[in-house]
Structure formats: C-alpha cells, structure tokens
Design a protein around this motif. Structure first.
Motif, PDB file in Angstrom:
ATOM      1  N   UNK A   1       0.840  -1.194   0.000  1.00 60.56           N
ATOM      2  CA  UNK A   1       0.000   0.000   0.000  1.00 60.56           C
ATOM      3  C   UNK A   1       0.874   1.243   0.000  1.00 60.56           C
ATOM      4  N   UNK A   2       0.528   2.180  -0.868  1.00 56.71           N
ATOM      5  CA  UNK A   2       1.156   3.493  -0.875  1.00 56.71           C
ATOM      6  C   UNK A   2       0.221   4.409  -0.101  1.00 56.71           C
ATOM      7  N   UNK A   3       0.701   4.930   1.021  1.00 61.10           N
ATOM      8  CA  UNK A   3      -0.098   5.835   1.853  1.00 61.10           C
ATOM      9  C   UNK A   3       0.408   7.246   1.606  1.00 61.10           C
ATOM     10  N   UNK A   4      -0.431   8.082   0.984  1.00 56.06           N
ATOM     11  CA  UNK A   4      -0.097   9.469   0.682  1.00 56.06           C
ATOM     12  C   UNK A   4      -0.648  10.359   1.790  1.00 56.06           C
ATOM     13  N   UNK A   5       0.179  11.286   2.279  1.00 56.35           N
ATOM     14  CA  UNK A   5      -0.284  12.328   3.207  1.00 56.35           C
ATOM     15  C   UNK A   5       0.311  13.654   2.768  1.00 56.35           C
ATOM     16  N   UNK A   6      -0.385  14.720   3.083  1.00 56.99           N
ATOM     17  CA  UNK A   6       0.117  16.046   2.727  1.00 56.99           C
ATOM     18  C   UNK A   6       1.024  16.628   3.809  1.00 56.99           C
ATOM     19  N   UNK A   7       1.238  15.887   4.883  1.00 51.34           N
ATOM     20  CA  UNK A   7       2.138  16.334   5.954  1.00 51.34           C
ATOM     21  C   UNK A   7       3.162  15.256   6.263  1.00 51.34           C
ATOM     22  N   UNK A   8       4.287  15.704   6.770  1.00 50.89           N
ATOM     23  CA  UNK A   8       5.358  14.785   7.151  1.00 50.89           C
ATOM     24  C   UNK A   8       4.905  13.931   8.333  1.00 50.89           C
ATOM     25  N   UNK A   9       4.887  12.601   8.178  1.00 52.77           N
ATOM     26  CA  UNK A   9       4.429  11.740   9.270  1.00 52.77           C
ATOM     27  C   UNK A   9       5.478  11.533  10.358  1.00 52.77           C
ATOM     28  N   UNK A  10       6.664  12.077  10.176  1.00 51.09           N
ATOM     29  CA  UNK A  10       7.708  11.947  11.199  1.00 51.09           C
ATOM     30  C   UNK A  10       8.127  10.499  11.368  1.00 51.09           C
ATOM     31  N   UNK A  11       8.278  10.082  12.604  1.00 49.38           N
ATOM     32  CA  UNK A  11       8.750   8.726  12.888  1.00 49.38           C
ATOM     33  C   UNK A  11       7.613   7.703  12.932  1.00 49.38           C
ATOM     34  N   UNK A  12       6.401   8.111  12.568  1.00 47.79           N
ATOM     35  CA  UNK A  12       5.268   7.179  12.573  1.00 47.79           C
ATOM     36  C   UNK A  12       5.494   6.072  11.557  1.00 47.79           C
ATOM     37  N   UNK A  13       5.191   4.855  11.969  1.00 54.23           N
ATOM     38  CA  UNK A  13       5.351   3.703  11.070  1.00 54.23           C
ATOM     39  C   UNK A  13       4.181   2.752  11.280  1.00 54.23           C
ATOM     40  N   UNK A  14       3.818   2.054  10.230  1.00 57.52           N
ATOM     41  CA  UNK A  14       2.797   1.020  10.313  1.00 57.52           C
ATOM     42  C   UNK A  14       3.526  -0.317  10.386  1.00 57.52           C
ATOM     43  N   UNK A  15       3.561  -0.911  11.558  1.00 55.00           N
ATOM     44  CA  UNK A  15       4.303  -2.151  11.787  1.00 55.00           C
ATOM     45  C   UNK A  15       3.502  -3.050  12.719  1.00 55.00           C
TER      46      UNK A  15
END
Length: 156
Positions: free
Chosen positions: A110-124
C-alpha cells in the motif's frame, strides 16, 4: 430520479464541510493524489526470492509516501518513506534496492499518501483491523489530505 440521487450521492461523497467559528469552509477534492501505483511487472506479477521489485508511482500532488507491505503471514511493515513531487516515479531510486525475501506467497503493498510529514510514525505489526490502525496513523500525522492505493504481487 434514481440516477440523479446516485449522482448527487457520488458528488457529495468527496466533500467535506467544516465549521470554523462563524465561517463555513467547503472543500471539494475530486482529484486523487495517487494516479497510478503498481510493481514494475504489473499488478499480480510473479517474482522469485532474491529478485528485485520496483514500483511505478504517479502523483498528482506533491506529498509524503509511505510504502507499507502486508506479507502472506499477515505481518505489516513500512518498507520506505519519502517526500515526492508531482509526476511519475520509479521506486526505489538511486542505489537502494527492494530485494525479495521470504515468506513466499501474496504480498500486498500500500502506498499511503499524506500532505504532511508523518515523522517517525510507522505502520508495523500484525493488524486485525487495517482501517482502524490507518486512522490512528493519519490522526497522529495531522494529515488534512490522504489517500491509500494498493497493489500486489506474488513471491515464489
């Protein structure tokens, strides 16, 4: 009449109404940020262990992309995260490579697009409810615009 009702429902599904103090803002966003997302051999392609996979990604707007893999065993992990401009991209770029390792079977990406920097957030992790986990991720990233595109391939 039924056609008109369906058309109106479809048009309004892309709308958001926000009340801010005494003013009303209305935003229509019918243009998806991700126009195309697929592995280099096409969706559903076959790869073998040790081979490299690349992805084609076309964006209509600049933003942050997180590539998230869901393995056949259900394990989810963030493969990569970067900021991209509008246009078509081949991922990964440069000397970095995505080399395929076990497990064998269906891999969803999955390519997750956001208009803001997600920082250190990760989906794990192992998720039983992807949508709930994605909601937490998007809320934490404070994204006002997002989109998720999915593709898949098989590893043998």
């Amino acid at each position: 009449m039924r056609f008109l009702a369906l058309l109106l429902a479809g048009l309004l599904s892309g709308c958001a109404v926000t009340l801010k103090g005494a003013s009303l803002s209305y935003h229509l966003d019918f243009v998806p940020a991700i126009r195309y997302f697929a592995p280099d051999r096409g969706p559903g392609a076959t790869y073998f262990l040790g081979e490299e996979v690349r992805f084609f990604l076309t964006l209509d707007a600049p933003g942050w992309i997180s590539l998230v893999v869901i393995d056949p065993d259900g394990r989810t992990y963030t493969l990569d995260q970067f900021h991209l401009l509008s246009g078509t991209h081949v991922l990964p770029s440069g000397a970095y490579r995505y080399v395929l390792t076990p497990p064998r079977g269906l891999h969803r990406v999955r390519a997750v697009y956001t208009d803001r920097y997600p920082g250190s957030l990760r989906l794990e992790g192992l998720y039983t409810d992807w949508d709930a986990r994605l909601s937490v991720y998007l809320e934490a990233s404070r994204a006002s615009r997002y989109q998720v595109a999915e593709t898949h391939f098989y590893v043998y």
